[in-house]
Motif scaffolding. Structure first.
Motif, PDB file in Angstrom:
ATOM      1  N   ALA A   1      -2.801   2.890   1.691  1.00 13.06           N
ATOM      2  CA  ALA A   1      -4.092   3.428   1.265  1.00 13.06           C
ATOM      3  C   ALA A   1      -5.274   2.536   1.638  1.00 13.06           C
ATOM      4  O   ALA A   1      -6.390   3.026   1.814  1.00 13.06           O
ATOM      5  CB  ALA A   1      -4.084   3.669  -0.241  1.00 13.06           C
ATOM      6  N   GLN A   2      -5.025   1.219   1.787  1.00  9.81           N
ATOM      7  CA  GLN A   2      -6.124   0.290   2.064  1.00  9.81           C
ATOM      8  C   GLN A   2      -5.996  -0.378   3.437  1.00  9.81           C
ATOM      9  O   GLN A   2      -6.707  -1.337   3.712  1.00  9.81           O
ATOM     10  CB  GLN A   2      -6.172  -0.782   0.967  1.00  9.81           C
ATOM     11  CG  GLN A   2      -6.379  -0.202  -0.416  1.00  9.81           C
ATOM     12  CD  GLN A   2      -6.522  -1.252  -1.501  1.00  9.81           C
ATOM     13  OE1 GLN A   2      -6.564  -2.452  -1.226  1.00  9.81           O
ATOM     14  NE2 GLN A   2      -6.617  -0.817  -2.740  1.00  9.81           N
ATOM     15  N   ALA A   3      -5.132   0.154   4.281  1.00  7.20           N
ATOM     16  CA  ALA A   3      -4.771  -0.613   5.493  1.00  7.20           C
ATOM     17  C   ALA A   3      -4.859   0.175   6.792  1.00  7.20           C
ATOM     18  O   ALA A   3      -4.125  -0.103   7.734  1.00  7.20           O
ATOM     19  CB  ALA A   3      -3.366  -1.181   5.319  1.00  7.20           C
ATOM     20  N   HIS A   4      -5.777   1.114   6.899  1.00  9.08           N
ATOM     21  CA  HIS A   4      -5.918   1.896   8.135  1.00  9.08           C
ATOM     22  C   HIS A   4      -6.249   0.974   9.309  1.00  9.08           C
ATOM     23  O   HIS A   4      -7.294   0.327   9.330  1.00  9.08           O
ATOM     24  CB  HIS A   4      -7.048   2.920   8.005  1.00  9.08           C
ATOM     25  CG  HIS A   4      -7.043   3.688   6.717  1.00  9.08           C
ATOM     26  ND1 HIS A   4      -7.483   3.144   5.534  1.00  9.08           N
ATOM     27  CD2 HIS A   4      -6.649   4.943   6.442  1.00  9.08           C
ATOM     28  CE1 HIS A   4      -7.365   4.058   4.578  1.00  9.08           C
ATOM     29  NE2 HIS A   4      -6.857   5.150   5.101  1.00  9.08           N
ATOM     30  N   GLY A   5      -5.352   0.899  10.268  1.00  9.52           N
ATOM     31  CA  GLY A   5      -5.593   0.088  11.458  1.00  9.52           C
ATOM     32  C   GLY A   5      -5.141  -1.349  11.347  1.00  9.52           C
ATOM     33  O   GLY A   5      -5.210  -2.098  12.319  1.00  9.52           O
ATOM     34  N   ALA A   6      -4.668  -1.762  10.176  1.00 12.89           N
ATOM     35  CA  ALA A   6      -4.156  -3.127  10.021  1.00 12.89           C
ATOM     36  C   ALA A   6      -2.788  -3.241  10.693  1.00 12.89           C
ATOM     37  O   ALA A   6      -2.036  -2.266  10.770  1.00 12.89           O
ATOM     38  CB  ALA A   6      -4.037  -3.487   8.542  1.00 12.89           C
ATOM     39  N   THR A   7      -2.468  -4.448  11.178  1.00  6.39           N
ATOM     40  CA  THR A   7      -1.176  -4.658  11.831  1.00  6.39           C
ATOM     41  C   THR A   7      -0.499  -5.916  11.305  1.00  6.39           C
ATOM     42  O   THR A   7      -1.146  -6.842  10.813  1.00  6.39           O
ATOM     43  CB  THR A   7      -1.311  -4.775  13.362  1.00  6.39           C
ATOM     44  OG1 THR A   7      -2.007  -5.990  13.691  1.00  6.39           O
ATOM     45  CG2 THR A   7      -2.051  -3.585  13.954  1.00  6.39           C
ATOM     46  N   TYR A   8       0.830  -5.918  11.429  1.00  8.32           N
ATOM     47  CA  TYR A   8       1.648  -7.106  11.176  1.00  8.32           C
ATOM     48  C   TYR A   8       2.583  -7.242  12.350  1.00  8.32           C
ATOM     49  O   TYR A   8       3.308  -6.303  12.697  1.00  8.32           O
ATOM     50  CB  TYR A   8       2.426  -6.950   9.868  1.00  8.32           C
ATOM     51  CG  TYR A   8       3.433  -8.047   9.603  1.00  8.32           C
ATOM     52  CD1 TYR A   8       3.031  -9.361   9.393  1.00  8.32           C
ATOM     53  CD2 TYR A   8       4.803  -7.767   9.566  1.00  8.32           C
ATOM     54  CE1 TYR A   8       3.952 -10.361   9.148  1.00  8.32           C
ATOM     55  CE2 TYR A   8       5.733  -8.763   9.313  1.00  8.32           C
ATOM     56  CZ  TYR A   8       5.309 -10.065   9.109  1.00  8.32           C
ATOM     57  OH  TYR A   8       6.215 -11.059   8.873  1.00  8.32           O
ATOM     58  N   LYS A   9       2.514  -8.398  13.016  1.00  8.52           N
ATOM     59  CA  LYS A   9       3.304  -8.642  14.229  1.00  8.52           C
ATOM     60  C   LYS A   9       3.127  -7.495  15.232  1.00  8.52           C
ATOM     61  O   LYS A   9       4.089  -6.989  15.818  1.00  8.52           O
ATOM     62  CB  LYS A   9       4.774  -8.876  13.872  1.00  8.52           C
ATOM     63  CG  LYS A   9       4.974 -10.150  13.036  1.00  8.52           C
ATOM     64  CD  LYS A   9       6.435 -10.490  12.797  1.00  8.52           C
ATOM     65  CE  LYS A   9       6.539 -11.815  12.048  1.00  8.52           C
ATOM     66  NZ  LYS A   9       7.947 -12.203  11.755  1.00  8.52           N
ATOM     67  N   SER A  10       1.873  -7.070  15.377  1.00  8.65           N
ATOM     68  CA  SER A  10       1.426  -6.078  16.371  1.00  8.65           C
ATOM     69  C   SER A  10       1.901  -4.653  16.094  1.00  8.65           C
ATOM     70  O   SER A  10       1.751  -3.774  16.949  1.00  8.65           O
ATOM     71  CB  SER A  10       1.842  -6.497  17.791  1.00  8.65           C
ATOM     72  OG  SER A  10       1.309  -7.766  18.122  1.00  8.65           O
ATOM     73  N   VAL A  11       2.463  -4.393  14.912  1.00  3.97           N
ATOM     74  CA  VAL A  11       2.884  -3.042  14.527  1.00  3.97           C
ATOM     75  C   VAL A  11       1.959  -2.533  13.424  1.00  3.97           C
ATOM     76  O   VAL A  11       1.711  -3.229  12.446  1.00  3.97           O
ATOM     77  CB  VAL A  11       4.347  -3.013  14.058  1.00  3.97           C
ATOM     78  CG1 VAL A  11       4.746  -1.598  13.636  1.00  3.97           C
ATOM     79  CG2 VAL A  11       5.274  -3.510  15.162  1.00  3.97           C
ATOM     80  N   ASN A  12       1.480  -1.314  13.599  1.00  2.92           N
ATOM     81  CA  ASN A  12       0.514  -0.750  12.669  1.00  2.92           C
ATOM     82  C   ASN A  12       1.094  -0.455  11.289  1.00  2.92           C
ATOM     83  O   ASN A  12       2.264  -0.076  11.163  1.00  2.92           O
ATOM     84  CB  ASN A  12      -0.047   0.570  13.217  1.00  2.92           C
ATOM     85  CG  ASN A  12      -1.219   0.367  14.139  1.00  2.92           C
ATOM     86  OD1 ASN A  12      -1.157  -0.435  15.061  1.00  2.92           O
ATOM     87  ND2 ASN A  12      -2.290   1.099  13.916  1.00  2.92           N
TER      88      ASN A  12
ATOM     89  N   TYR B   1      -5.649  -4.553  -0.117  1.00  2.00           N
ATOM     90  CA  TYR B   1      -6.932  -5.063   0.393  1.00  2.00           C
ATOM     91  C   TYR B   1      -7.082  -4.934   1.911  1.00  2.00           C
ATOM     92  O   TYR B   1      -8.110  -5.291   2.469  1.00  2.00           O
ATOM     93  CB  TYR B   1      -7.173  -6.523  -0.004  1.00  2.00           C
ATOM     94  CG  TYR B   1      -7.031  -6.823  -1.478  1.00  2.00           C
ATOM     95  CD1 TYR B   1      -7.414  -5.907  -2.450  1.00  2.00           C
ATOM     96  CD2 TYR B   1      -6.522  -8.052  -1.901  1.00  2.00           C
ATOM     97  CE1 TYR B   1      -7.287  -6.188  -3.798  1.00  2.00           C
ATOM     98  CE2 TYR B   1      -6.403  -8.346  -3.262  1.00  2.00           C
ATOM     99  CZ  TYR B   1      -6.782  -7.414  -4.200  1.00  2.00           C
ATOM    100  OH  TYR B   1      -6.653  -7.700  -5.546  1.00  2.00           O
ATOM    101  N   GLY B   2      -6.035  -4.465   2.618  1.00  2.00           N
ATOM    102  CA  GLY B   2      -6.117  -4.340   4.072  1.00  2.00           C
ATOM    103  C   GLY B   2      -5.259  -5.327   4.826  1.00  2.00           C
ATOM    104  O   GLY B   2      -5.451  -5.549   6.024  1.00  2.00           O
ATOM    105  N   LYS B   3      -4.275  -5.941   4.131  1.00  2.00           N
ATOM    106  CA  LYS B   3      -3.316  -6.849   4.773  1.00  2.00           C
ATOM    107  C   LYS B   3      -1.921  -6.247   4.663  1.00  2.00           C
ATOM    108  O   LYS B   3      -1.452  -5.929   3.565  1.00  2.00           O
ATOM    109  CB  LYS B   3      -3.337  -8.231   4.109  1.00  2.00           C
ATOM    110  CG  LYS B   3      -2.340  -9.218   4.721  1.00  2.00           C
ATOM    111  CD  LYS B   3      -2.226 -10.504   3.930  1.00  2.00           C
ATOM    112  CE  LYS B   3      -3.436 -11.380   4.100  1.00  2.00           C
ATOM    113  NZ  LYS B   3      -3.543 -11.935   5.473  1.00  2.00           N
ATOM    114  N   VAL B   4      -1.239  -6.090   5.793  1.00  2.00           N
ATOM    115  CA  VAL B   4       0.097  -5.508   5.809  1.00  2.00           C
ATOM    116  C   VAL B   4       1.097  -6.496   5.201  1.00  2.00           C
ATOM    117  O   VAL B   4       0.988  -7.715   5.386  1.00  2.00           O
ATOM    118  CB  VAL B   4       0.513  -5.129   7.251  1.00  2.00           C
ATOM    119  CG1 VAL B   4       1.904  -4.509   7.281  1.00  2.00           C
ATOM    120  CG2 VAL B   4      -0.502  -4.152   7.851  1.00  2.00           C
TER     121      VAL B   4
END
Length: 366
Positions: free
Chosen positions: A163-174, A138-141
């Protein structure tokens, strides 16, 4: 039902309208250039996308499923090896494992985030386990630091399904900059969507990048000389040109979707189970889903009130007809609960704040 007032779930013509002029210009340039397979447009996009993701390499492919298949193929795991995958993923992730002659091992999701539950991974690891495929649904890493620690401890490879996470980040890492190889889809509805099918793999490993580059092109590094049993899965030159245009706007697209998501999160009543928000995550809301025990009635009610919705996804992977005798021996009650109660709400780049407020007003009367 008044069709003129209908709020569509998605409309790709409206979505891409702001880019028409630039898309038409690059189409003309590419057409007149006369080079349509693995040319400068693909190379330019690969450099741009690698830079965007923060990786050393990006390799363009024909579609997202091929990206997953080739990522697994690059490791040449022994047939029958096991790959850990979330039980509520889209079936493409599982198909990529099966197409490599490998065994999908399902791990239930965290019911709050819908991503793979990191606390349940290690209990599924055996001597046959070779890799983990976390899916940024859904767009959450996913919780990639924990997943990578588990992988390192158990000598496993990590392949992100981005596939659903273009540009999403977790702890500032893409997304796409955590795993050994990482697969992207640019299907037209994605936040970074092509005007057709397209995909990519990102990596920081030079040897793996070279292997993917060869595998996508018949297993060949030099024309007519084939070192590997490869595929024909090359990013189309025209799609690469289109993607380069849209990549310039990806942050703007993501920011708009986050703005619309914030309206849902703030104003939808508590009857609906909404996505969780945490400071570690920058979510891009490729899909904004809520859950409700009367999902089907809610969907019908919204349609009668001029709002189209979608379901991602109506059937759990292990319940698909194609998976009989393959996955149906792995019980997945949490995945099935999600699939039976989730509803995806309008959240396209072309939707306005007023559109979303109308949806919220109708939903709050349900």
């Amino acid at each position: 039902m008044n069709l003129t007032d209908m709020i569509e779930y998605e409309n790709l013509g409206k979505l891409n309208k702001p880019f028409f002029k630039e898309l038409e210009q690059t189409f003309k340039e590419t057409l007149e250039g006369g080079w349509y397979i693995l040319g400068n447009k693909v190379q330019e996009f690969e450099i741009q996308f690698a830079d965007y993701c923060g990786t050393k390499y990006s390799l363009g492919l024909a579609n997202g499923l091929d990206a997953l298949i080739i990522a697994l193929r690059a490791f040449n795991f022994e047939k029958g090896s096991e790959v850990i995958v979330p039980s509520n993923t889209y079936i493409a992730t599982i198909l990529s494992i099966l197409h490599n002659g490998l065994v999908p091992v399902l791990v239930e999701p965290d019911i709050a985030t819908y991503n793979i539950d990191v606390k349940k991974i290690e209990e599924k690891i055996t001597k046959k386990t070779k890799a983990i495929i976390p899916v940024h649904l859904y767009g959450k890493v996913c919780e990639m630091d924990t997943i990578n620690a588990i992988a390192k401890k158990n000598n496993l490879k990590v392949i992100e399904d981005c596939a659903q996470a273009h540009g999403a980040t977790y702890k500032s890492v893409n997304a796409g900059n955590w795993g050994d190889l990482n697969a992207f889809s640019f299907y037209p509805t994605k936040n970074l969507g092509a005007i057709g099918d397209a995909g990519a793999i990102t990596t920081n490993d030079e040897d793996l990048a070279g292997k993917v580059k060869s595998l996508r092109n018949y297993g060949s590094k030099v024309k007519y000389y084939n070192e590997l049993v490869g595929y024909n899965s090359r990013l189309d030159e025209m799609q690469a040109a289109f993607l380069s245009i849209k990549l310039k706007y990806l942050d703007k697209i993501n920011e708009h979707k986050r703005l619309l998501a914030a309206l849902y999160l703030k104003h939808l009543k508590s009857d609906f189970i909404k996505p969780v928000v945490h400071s570690d995550y920058v979510d891009v809301y490729h899909i904004f889903c809520v859950r409700h025990p009367k999902r089907n009635e809610l969907k019908e009610y919204l349609l009668k009130n001029n709002t189209k919705t979608d379901i991602h996804y109506p059937v759990a992977p292990n319940k698909q007809t194609a998976m009989r005798g393959i996955l149906d021996n792995q019980p997945t009650p949490l995945a099935e609960e999600i699939h039976q109660t989730t509803l995806s709400l309008p959240i396209s780049y072309y939707h306005t704040e007023q559109d979303i407020l109308k949806v919220i007003e109708v939903m709050n009367k349900f």
